[in-house]
Design an enzyme around this catalytic site. Structure first.
Site, short mmCIF file in Angstrom:
data_model
loop_
_atom_site.label_atom_id
_atom_site.label_comp_id
_atom_site.label_asym_id
_atom_site.label_seq_id
_atom_site.Cartn_x
_atom_site.Cartn_y
_atom_site.Cartn_z
N ASN A 83 0.80 -1.22 0.00
CA ASN A 83 0.00 0.00 0.00
C ASN A 83 0.83 1.28 0.00
O ASN A 83 0.42 2.29 -0.57
CB ASN A 83 -0.92 0.00 1.23
CG ASN A 83 -1.53 1.35 1.50
OD1 ASN A 83 -2.43 1.80 0.78
ND2 ASN A 83 -1.04 2.03 2.52
N TYR A 149 4.67 9.19 -11.01
CA TYR A 149 3.60 8.44 -10.35
C TYR A 149 2.92 7.50 -11.33
O TYR A 149 2.68 6.32 -11.01
CB TYR A 149 2.59 9.42 -9.75
CG TYR A 149 1.56 8.78 -8.85
CD1 TYR A 149 1.93 8.20 -7.64
CD2 TYR A 149 0.21 8.74 -9.20
CE1 TYR A 149 0.99 7.62 -6.80
CE2 TYR A 149 -0.74 8.15 -8.38
CZ TYR A 149 -0.35 7.59 -7.18
OH TYR A 149 -1.28 7.00 -6.36
N LYS A 153 3.09 3.32 -10.95
CA LYS A 153 1.87 2.53 -10.78
C LYS A 153 1.66 1.58 -11.96
O LYS A 153 1.19 0.45 -11.78
CB LYS A 153 0.66 3.45 -10.60
CG LYS A 153 0.67 4.21 -9.28
CD LYS A 153 0.72 3.27 -8.08
CE LYS A 153 0.66 3.99 -6.75
NZ LYS A 153 0.72 3.08 -5.59
N THR A 183 -7.95 11.23 1.20
CA THR A 183 -6.79 11.03 2.07
C THR A 183 -5.87 12.24 2.00
O THR A 183 -6.12 13.21 1.28
CB THR A 183 -6.00 9.78 1.63
OG1 THR A 183 -5.52 10.01 0.29
CG2 THR A 183 -6.88 8.54 1.65
#
Length: 243
Positions: A83, A149, A153, A183
């Protein structure tokens, strides 16, 4: 009795904290690996390791210890949830800090792949081994300013596809996009200048219109799928597409 033991990275914040709380509430033993310890109430089912996962050498040294093996021992189902992740550096390629790129690739790619290999090797006695990469829609759609990013991913998605081709019957793997969650990372996105992330207004609108999932809701969807009979049938999924 099916004893489940879970290794969870980034268990102190956001989706990770919600996953930890959910698994503990279901009686699942959790080994949390993060830079800091959890600030939530202590549980006899939670063991924690303080480790900076951007430091691949330190992670490699820790994996040589018996901590992981001792934790896994006795588990019928061993679940690894990769995670932990970071968004930075954000911006066009010429503005990216090279050291930030190294930290991001180490945390977002090297750590999950190293942990996956270690868990697969250490959990040979477990009849049910499952690896969850927490991915993102950014791994499947390119966004300006997010080249690092997006690339990291996408690497997790392709890792899951390739491992699936190894056809290890005792191992299931899937790269799971959990949706857009409210978040600290979303707050970080909304605080990014438009010159670095031109699509920021899209995420501003998601927040204003209440379209962000709560960490608890996203955690439930991820965990329910990770423990389902259909987990691993497809190497990359989005929880929003699951029934």
């Amino acid at each position: 009795m099916n004893t489940i033991k879970a290794i969870l990275t980034g268990h102190t914040r956001g989706l990770g904290a919600a996953l930890a709380d959910l698994m503990l509430s279901r009686g699942i033993e959790v080994l949390g690996v993060s830079r800091t310890r959890s600030s939530t109430s202590a549980s006899s089912l939670l063991r924690e390791v303080e480790l900076d996962l951007t430091n691949s050498a330190a992670l490699g040294e820790w994996l040589w210890t018996e901590t992981l093996t001792r934790f896994i021992d006795g588990g019928h189902t061993v679940l690894l949830i990769n995670n932990a992740g970071m968004l930075q550096p954000v911006g066009p390629i010429e503005a990216q800090d090279v050291n930030a790129i190294g930290r991001s690739v180490s945390l977002n790619v090297a750590a999950p792949l190293m942990l996956s290999a270690a868990v697969a090797a250490a959990s040979h006695a477990a009849s049910d081994r499952r690896i969850v990469h927490i991915s993102s829609g950014a791994g499947r759609n390119a966004y300006p300013g997010w080249s690092i990013y997006c690339a990291t991913k996408a690497a997790l998605d392709h890792h899951a596809r390739a491992v699936t081709l190894d056809r290890n019957r005792a191992l299931k793997i899937c790269s799971v996009a959990p949706g857009v969650i409210d978040t600290d990372m979303q707050a970080e996105i909304r605080g990014t200048g438009l010159e670095h992330f031109p699509l920021r207004e899209k995420f501003d609108e998601l927040k204003r219109s209440g379209q962000l999932s709560t960490p608890a809701d996203a955690a439930r969807k991820v965990l329910d799928y990770a423990l389902s009979d259909t987990f691993g049938d497809t190497p990359a999924v989005d929880v929003r597409d699951l029934s």
